[in-house]
Every structure is written in C-alpha cells, then in structure tokens.
Design a protein around this motif. Structure first.
Motif, short mmCIF file in Angstrom:
data_model
loop_
_atom_site.label_atom_id
_atom_site.label_comp_id
_atom_site.label_asym_id
_atom_site.label_seq_id
_atom_site.Cartn_x
_atom_site.Cartn_y
_atom_site.Cartn_z
N TYR A 514 0.78 -1.27 0.19
CA TYR A 514 -0.14 -0.12 0.08
C TYR A 514 0.88 1.19 0.09
O TYR A 514 1.56 1.49 0.99
N SER A 516 -0.87 4.43 -0.08
CA SER A 516 -1.45 5.13 0.74
C SER A 516 -2.68 4.50 1.10
O SER A 516 -3.28 3.69 0.53
N GLN A 517 -3.21 4.74 2.17
CA GLN A 517 -4.42 4.21 2.76
C GLN A 517 -5.34 5.17 3.29
O GLN A 517 -4.99 6.18 4.02
N CYS A 522 -0.25 9.24 5.68
CA CYS A 522 0.83 9.14 4.43
C CYS A 522 1.87 9.91 4.51
O CYS A 522 1.69 11.18 4.46
N ARG A 523 2.92 9.57 5.01
CA ARG A 523 4.25 10.24 5.22
C ARG A 523 5.22 10.48 4.07
O ARG A 523 6.39 10.84 4.03
N TYR A 535 -6.06 2.24 -7.50
CA TYR A 535 -6.69 3.12 -6.31
C TYR A 535 -7.89 2.59 -6.01
O TYR A 535 -8.74 2.09 -6.80
N GLY A 552 -0.60 10.81 -2.82
CA GLY A 552 -0.32 11.22 -1.44
C GLY A 552 -1.33 11.76 -1.00
O GLY A 552 -2.28 12.70 -1.71
N HIS A 553 -1.68 11.87 0.33
CA HIS A 553 -3.00 12.51 0.79
C HIS A 553 -2.96 14.22 0.66
O HIS A 553 -3.89 14.90 0.60
N GLU A 690 -9.32 11.21 0.39
CA GLU A 690 -8.23 10.43 0.36
C GLU A 690 -8.44 9.39 -0.51
O GLU A 690 -9.61 8.75 -0.72
N SER A 692 -6.92 5.02 -1.31
CA SER A 692 -6.14 3.84 -1.02
C SER A 692 -5.41 3.41 -2.36
O SER A 692 -6.08 3.19 -3.21
N ARG A 703 10.16 9.04 -4.42
CA ARG A 703 9.51 9.47 -3.34
C ARG A 703 10.40 10.48 -2.51
O ARG A 703 11.30 10.77 -2.80
#
Length: 876
Positions: A514, A516-517, A522-523, A535, A552-553, A690, A692, A703
């Motif tokens: 994953y 992002s979720q 989401c870092r 997605y 990313g969020h 958001e 996923s 990244r």
C-alpha cells in the motif's frame, strides 16, 4: 579567505571548511542551478567559465575563478538567476549541512548572526544588482536582440551526428574501410601481369567515397566535442583540420592512378595502393558509431564484454588475412630462386584461390599457436616471419581472447554467486525466524524480479554515480511536469519545483504494498514512473493510475481545496476504438480532469469493455481523453487527444469522440458511454478526499518524505528578515543536533562508515578534527597546492568499514567524513548519571547507543547512526 564571514574567522575554521568541500566536474551546457531554486550549495569556481542567464535563457554575465551564489547561500534566499557551465568546469562545492555543522562545532553561532546583521546590506545589494540585471534583460529591447543573437539556426546543409544520413554514411564508411583492409593486401600478394579495368573501376569507386567523406567532414558534418554540439562550419572545420585532416588527405592521394597511367605492372600498382591502406585506422571509430546507432534505433544494448569479443574476433580475422598474404608473397618471391614453401608444397601450378586458402590455413594455425598443419616452412625468411606471427598470435589470441573471456565469465560468476548467496542467506534468515510462507514467497519473487527484470541494477546507485546536474536532469524528466501540473504545488515557482524534484529518491514498491490508505497517515508523496498502481476511493470505486501520477494525501487534499469537494461522479465506459494508426504496441486510455488522471488496461483488440469512474465537483465540465501506445522499453507514444465537454444531454448515451494529434489532424475515434450521477448527501457531507493506492505489480516510483516537503515549504515561505530566519535555524541547531536545514546533501555518505572513540578522546571538536579527509586538501584550496592523496593517521578513532559509492566523475580530494560523536542533550535539572529507566536500547558489547527508531529522522541512515556510549553517559 575572501568569502563573506570566512575572512573574519581563524585559519583553523578555514581549514575545516576546506575539508568539507567536494570537487564537482561540470560539462559544457550543464546547469548548476535555475532561477528560484533553493540555494543549498556555495560554489567556488576553480577552472572554466560559468554563464549567468535570465529565466528566458539570455546570458548577461560570465563568471571566472570566483565565488558563486554567495549572497543567496548566506541569506538563505532562492537563486535570482540561472547558472550554466560555458565549458569544462571544476567547481568546489560547500553544502549548507557542512557549513552549519562547522558553525555549531566551533561555537560561532552568535558571531555569525552578529556579522550577518551588520553586513547583510552588502549581501542583499549583490542580490539586488543581479535581480535588476535580470529584469532589465527580460524587458528591454536588448533582450530581443540577444535572443535573436543567441538563437542558432542550423543551416539545412549541416548534417547532425544523430541524423539518419550521418549514421548511414558511417556504416558505409565502415564497410569501405574493411574492403581496404582485405582487398589491398590481397592485391599486393596475388597481383600478376597488367592491371585490369575491373580493378581500376572498383578502386575508383572506393576512393571516390572517401574523397566525398573528406569534403563532407569539412563542410557538412557537425561534431560533438566535450559533450557540446558544434554546428558552426568554421568551428568544426577547424577541429577537423587539427585532428585528422592530414591523414585523411594522404589516404585519398591518387598515387595508384598515376602509376596506372604510367603503365606499371599489377604488383607495383598494388604497392602504390598502400597509401589508401592507411584509411583502416578509422575502423574502430566507425565500429563504435555502429554500436551507438544500433542502440539508438533498436534499443539493443551491446555489453562491453561482448563488444570486446567481437573486436578481437575481427582483429584476428584481419591479421590472419594479412599474414596469409605476406606468407604467400614471401613464398612467391622465394620460388623465383628455386626455393620456398610454394615450391615445396607443389602449389605453383594451383589456382590463386587454392594458394590463398592454403596460406590462410597456415596463418590461422600459426597465429592461434595450435601448431597443427602440414604447410612446410623452408627458407630463413619464412621461418623468421613464422616466429613473428607466433608472437603476435600469442598476444592477440592467447592473452587477448583469454583475458576478455575470463573477465566476462568472472563477472557473470561473481554476479551469480552474489545472487545465490543473497537468496541462501535470506532463506536461512526466514527459516530461523519462522517467517510465514506467503511472505517468504514474496521475498523470493522480489529477488527473482531484481535478478531477471532489473538485471541487478539499482536506480539509487546509478543516480549516485552521476553528477549533480545529470541526476537533476533525470529526475526532472520523470517528475517535473507531473509536479508542475499538481495543484498542491501551484504556489511554487519552477525553481521551487526543481528543488522538490532534486530531493526525491527512487523507490520500488512490491506487489500488494500500500502506497497510501484511507484514514491512515501518508508520510510521503510519490510520482509513478512505471508499473501498475490501483486506487480505491472512499466510495469503493477502483481504477488504474497512469505513469506520472502523483500520489499522497497532501496531493488529493490540495486538489479538492482547489477545485472543490466532489458532488457527483462521472462514469466513462469505453466501448471501442477505430481509425488508429498503430504500427507496434497496444493502446490504452488516460482520462484526466483537473490534476487527477486515471488510465485503463492495455488492450490487444479494438473492442473494449472497461469503465473509469471519476469524482467531479461543480465547474468540472471538461475531461480530456488521451490514447497512448504502450511500449515496453521506451516512452509510451501519444496517438491523439480528445477534449470532452460534459453537458446534460450526453448523459447515459454512447458517443464517438474524435482524437487529434499534435498537428491537429484526425488520429482516430473512441466510442464511450458517459454517465453522470450525483452523490448522496451523506457522501457529500463526508468530504473525503483520500485514496487507497496499492501496487498490483512491481512499481518504480520517486519518493519524497513529508518532513522534507515541509522543510522545503518553510524555506520558500515569506519571512520578514533573513537574519530572523537564520537565527531561528541556529536556535534549532543548538536545541536539536539531529536537525538539518538541508533536504538532500550532495555528498555520498557511507552507511557503514562508523567510528568508535578511544579512551583518550574527551573533546568532540578535537575528535571531528582528527576525522578529516586527505592530507593537503586545505592546502589545495587555500594555497593552490594539489592534495597529496594520503589519509591522516590518528590514534583517536578507529574506523569500521570503508566509504562506498565514490563518484567516478567527482574527483573528491578526501574520503567521506565519518559520523561523529554527538554530545548528549540533558536538561539542566537532570543528572548525567541517572537511574531512571530509559526507552533507549544499549548494545553493551559494542559500547554504543542505539537511537530509538521511532524518533522521526531525515532518513533511516541518520536513524541508525551509532553514538558513543561514553559521550552519552559522560564517562570521564
């Protein structure tokens, strides 16, 4: 000594700064920095010239042997202009991480702030003058004149090195040179009687080609020198005259034609042809051009090992042909005296082909030192020549081929052994710790993917071996345009986007991972390069993300804040495509609205049945449909784009949309059914944005950590005073020594380069001084002397491991600086020796403190930094 603030400091501080510099080589045309980019490097131009350009590319100043970006570096402001290398440049670079570290370690924080407050006007004056020059050159008539002057229109009769005409010409030149290599020695050895007309015509055609080649290189063939394309006829003509014009001119002299006119015999005519024989010196260059052409046209990469094998095979073939011709010539001359191998082997009455085959047979078994054959070597001259052939054959065949094959096989064996050991160690590890079978299979599949699909190539290692400019260009090629089109970065200039791009690192997502979720932090933000990402939004709709998607969020939140929260959904059900001009590859569709893009699967037929669901807000009344051709080893080719305006009358109907190419011509048609559905009040009230996102295959991404992104935003945030900003940063440095104002250091630091302190070390500054680089680095920068290359020997520290990943292009004048022991941070009311339990784990065997991995750090490298046990507990 002339740098701001440095000129007021002690020489020991200058030596420390000099030890922190890194030498970087820039080729002509490479960019040091662009307008608006973050200034985290101070440049000392040692050799070469650097041009300062406006954002439109107009040169307004040339820098030579000076300090560049001094004002922006100390004031922590973006670059006011663009800097580009005018020629080969050697530049020493000081990173702001090293600058802040030296300031902190020397206790010069207050002094630097005071000096900056006193002299900031002079720094800002320098920046203001550059900004004023940029504005003048960007808005005046001089700008138009310079743009016209600097715009180089390549004449139509100039042929570029990568054009099809030039590549085809070089291939023909290769075969003509090979014809010289085989034909002229054969003529010298086997020519008899008078010169035939067919010889004259064949030789005339070959000579005419190289006469045209000399003319073309003088008048029409542009060249590349030091990475810079030269299209000016006067410039590349001058370079050609200085390099190879004289040998080429000699090789086209018609000596043999004069001999034929004078009526010489065939053998004398052949000896005159040895003038043209000198042209074979270019076979190596032509062969290299052929390899580059194959790679450019077919994307087939020929490894160095296989290329060397082919070169040696061709060399052995040519040499054996020459040896056979010379051996036959010696035997022919000896036979006139009643002796020689032709007479002893009864070949005088045989045909020319039979004699050549016999001589070639002798040349092969003699040059390869096989020694099997029945060709007699009779005279002394024949025996001396045979010994010479054996010596040459021993060097080429025995040593050359054996060395290349050994190197090739060794490299394959080493890689196979490394892969096997890695898999065996992983299996033993998973067995010891009872790793679940499903996870074991995923790990083994990852190794198989790395070995077969990636050929054990690590993206991060490749980028680290490149110069800063080339690395930035590669990252910008994949990430700049997606980030520029993203609403989360609308407030950033192009220079700010470039800063973000330069801070990104390659990342490989495994299937099932994953990215992002929903409802989870989401870092990081990601840019998809290639792979299949799926997605799922908050309403359960699924789809694919195309290459270049930003994940990313932070990104999705900025999107809904810009265009509004969605209140309806648009479903596009693609039915078929027609009229596409497709030669190779299979099509797929990308549907885009605003900053969001979604793609379909790759289809092998023209009949489709796939749906893409998008969330829309008020005002989102246009969708673009892009059809691309999927290519495995190259960029996907865009076939056409259709812009669809959403209206109420097209809902739930089948429509045919016309695709337009980049020239505005019809490129095909797409049939799709569009269904627009409003969201319920509960879904609108939720205001969820958001997604996923998980990897359905191995995905290559770039990244950037959210922490680094916030630091970049803080750098570009408006502030009242540069002094206030720097004061705040220095206070952060004093309170938290793991804080770094930089996002990404340009230095290649070793992960395993760790140092332990001995008992006689009690001063952190003294310890840092003992761990500096090569002896003589400071003298190189301060006095101009070259570094000695000898590393300092100290009894204070014992290095564990060695620096790795040294850049070949960067001639670093020192080894990389090891990690240093840091002072413990204790509050005033806390004793140094405390009996309270601590959450920090201690490795009592190695006497080091292991940092808590839950503490947020810039990277995992800094999180695993080993700090001295003695320094932590204050042992005397």
């Amino acid at each position: 000594k002339d740098t701001f603030f440095f000129k007021e400091c002690h020489s020991d501080f200058l030596y420390s700064i000099a030890d922190s510099l890194i030498l970087e080589v820039y080729l002509p045309g490479e960019i040091l920095f662009v307008t608006g980019e973050r200034c985290n490097l101070l440049y000392y131009l040692y050799t070469g010239d650097v041009n300062l350009l406006t954002p439109k590319g107009v040169k307004f100043k040339t820098m030579t042997r000076c300090t560049i970006a001094e004002s922006s570096f100390f004031c922590r402001t973006p670059h006011p202009c663009t800097a580009q290398a005018a020629n080969n440049c050697e530049i020493f670079q000081l990173h702001e991480v090293d600058f802040w570290s030296n300031i902190r370690d020397r206790g010069l924080c207050d002094g630097f702030i005071t000096h900056l407050e006193t002299h900031i006007a002079s720094l800002q004056k320098s920046t203001d003058s550059i900004v004023k020059m940029v504005e003048n050159f960007s808005s005046s008539k001089m700008n138009k004149m310079l743009v016209i002057e600097r715009t180089t229109n390549i004449p139509c009769d100039i042929i570029l090195p990568d054009s099809k005409i030039r590549q085809s010409w070089d291939i023909v030149a290769l075969f003509v040179a090979l014809a010289y290599a085989f034909n002229i020695p054969w003529q010298v050895s086997f020519a008899q009687g008078r010169v035939g007309l067919d010889w004259i015509m064949l030789d005339g055609i070959l000579d005419l080609f190289f006469i045209l080649d000399v003319y073309a290189r003088c008048r029409h063939f542009a060249i590349v020198k030091d990475g810079f394309l030269i299209t000016s006829r006067a410039e590349f003509q001058e370079l050609y005259f200085a390099r190879s014009f004289v040998p080429d001119l000699i090789s086209i002299m018609p000596v043999s034609v004069f001999g034929w006119v004078c009526g010489v015999d065939a053998r004398t005519y052949a000896f005159m042809r040895l003038v043209q024989f000198s042209r074979i010196r270019s076979i190596g260059a032509y062969l290299g051009n052929l390899v580059e052409t194959i790679h450019a046209r077919t994307k087939i990469t020929i490894s160095t090992g296989y290329l060397r094998i082919f070169q040696i095979f061709l060399l052995v073939l040519i040499f054996c042909h020459w040896f056979a011709c010379i051996f036959h010539l010696i035997g022919d001359e000896e036979s006139s005296a009643g002796n020689g191998w032709l007479l002893a082997d009864s070949l005088l009455e045989e045909s020319i082909n039979a004699r050549y085959l016999r001589a070639l047979y002798w040349a092969f078994y003699t040059a390869t030192t096989v020694g099997f054959g029945s060709v007699p070597v009779v005279t002394i001259g024949e025996r001396i020549f045979a010994m010479f052939v054996m010596l040459v054959g021993a060097v080429i065949c025995d040593a050359g081929i054996t060395a290349v094959l050994t190197s090739l096989i060794s490299r394959l064996d080493v890689q196979a052994g490394t892969n096997s050991r890695r898999i065996c160690c992983s299996k033993q590890f998973m067995l010891s710790y009872s790793v679940p079978n499903e996870l074991q299979n995923r790990i083994l599949q990852f190794y198989e993917y790395a070995d077969t699909e990636l050929s054990n190539i690590d993206d991060a290692s490749i980028l680290s071996d490149l110069s800063i400019s080339l690395k930035s260009s590669i990252l910008a090629n994949f990430c700049f345009r997606p980030l520029r089109d993203c609403h989360a970065f609308d407030t950033f200039s192009d220079g700010g986007i470039r800063t973000i791009v330069n801070s990104m690192q390659p990342y490989l997502a495994v299937p099932g991972e994953y990215i992002s979720q929903i409802s989870k932090a989401c870092r990081a933000i990601y840019v998809l390069q290639r792979g299949r990402l799926v997605y799922t939004n908050e309403r359960g709709f699924k789809g694919n993300l195309p290459s270049g998607a930003v994940i990313g969020h932070v990104v999705t939140k900025a999107e809904v804040e810009t265009v509004g929260y969605p209140n309806k959904t648009c479903s596009l059900e693609f039915n078929s495509m027609s009229g596409l001009r497709i030669k190779n590859g299979n099509p797929f569709i990308i549907a885009k609205h605003g900053g969001c893009a979604y793609c379909t699967n790759v289809k092998r037929t023209s009949d489709w049945c796939e749906r893409v669901v998008m969330s829309l807000s008020d005002g989102s009344d246009e969708i673009s449909i892009t059809v691309k051709i999927w290519q495995k080893n190259s960029a996907h080719v865009t076939v056409g784009i259709a812009c669809v305006s959403l209206t109420d009358d097209m809902a739930d109907k089948m429509h045919q949309f016309e695709l337009k190419d980049d020239q505005g011509k019809t490129a095909g048609f797409v049939k799709a059914r569009i269904t627009i559905s409003p969201l319920s009040e509960e879904e609108i009230a939720g205001r969820l944005h958001e997604l996923s996102v998980f990897a359905d295959s191995y995905c290559h991404l770039y990244r950037l950590d959210i922490y680094d992104l916030h630091a970049i935003k803080e750098y570009f945030a408006p502030r009242n005073s540069s002094v206030d900003s720097i004061s705040r940063i220095l206070r952060d440095n004093l309170s938290n020594k793991n804080y770094y104002p930089s996002i990404q250091t340009s230095k290649k630091k070793s992960e395993s380069n760790i140092c332990l302190a001995n008992d006689d070390v009690d001063d952190e500054i003294g310890l840092k001084n003992t761990m500096k680089g090569h002896v003589g680095m400071k003298d190189y920068l301060l006095t101009g002397k070259k570094p000695s290359g000898q590393r300092k020997k100290t009894a204070s520290v014992s290095p564990i491991g060695h620096p790795t990943n040294l850049n070949r292009r960067k001639r670093n004048a020192r080894f990389l600086k090891p990690y240093t022991i840091e002072e413990p941070c204790h509050s005033e009311d806390q004793e140094v020796r405390t009996s309270q339990p601590s959450s920090t784990e201690h490795d009592w065997d190695n006497l080091v403190r292991m940092p808590d991995l839950n503490i947020h750090r810039k990277s995992y490298k800094q999180a695993h930094k080993r700090i001295s046990f003695f320094s932590e507990w204050g042992v005397d």
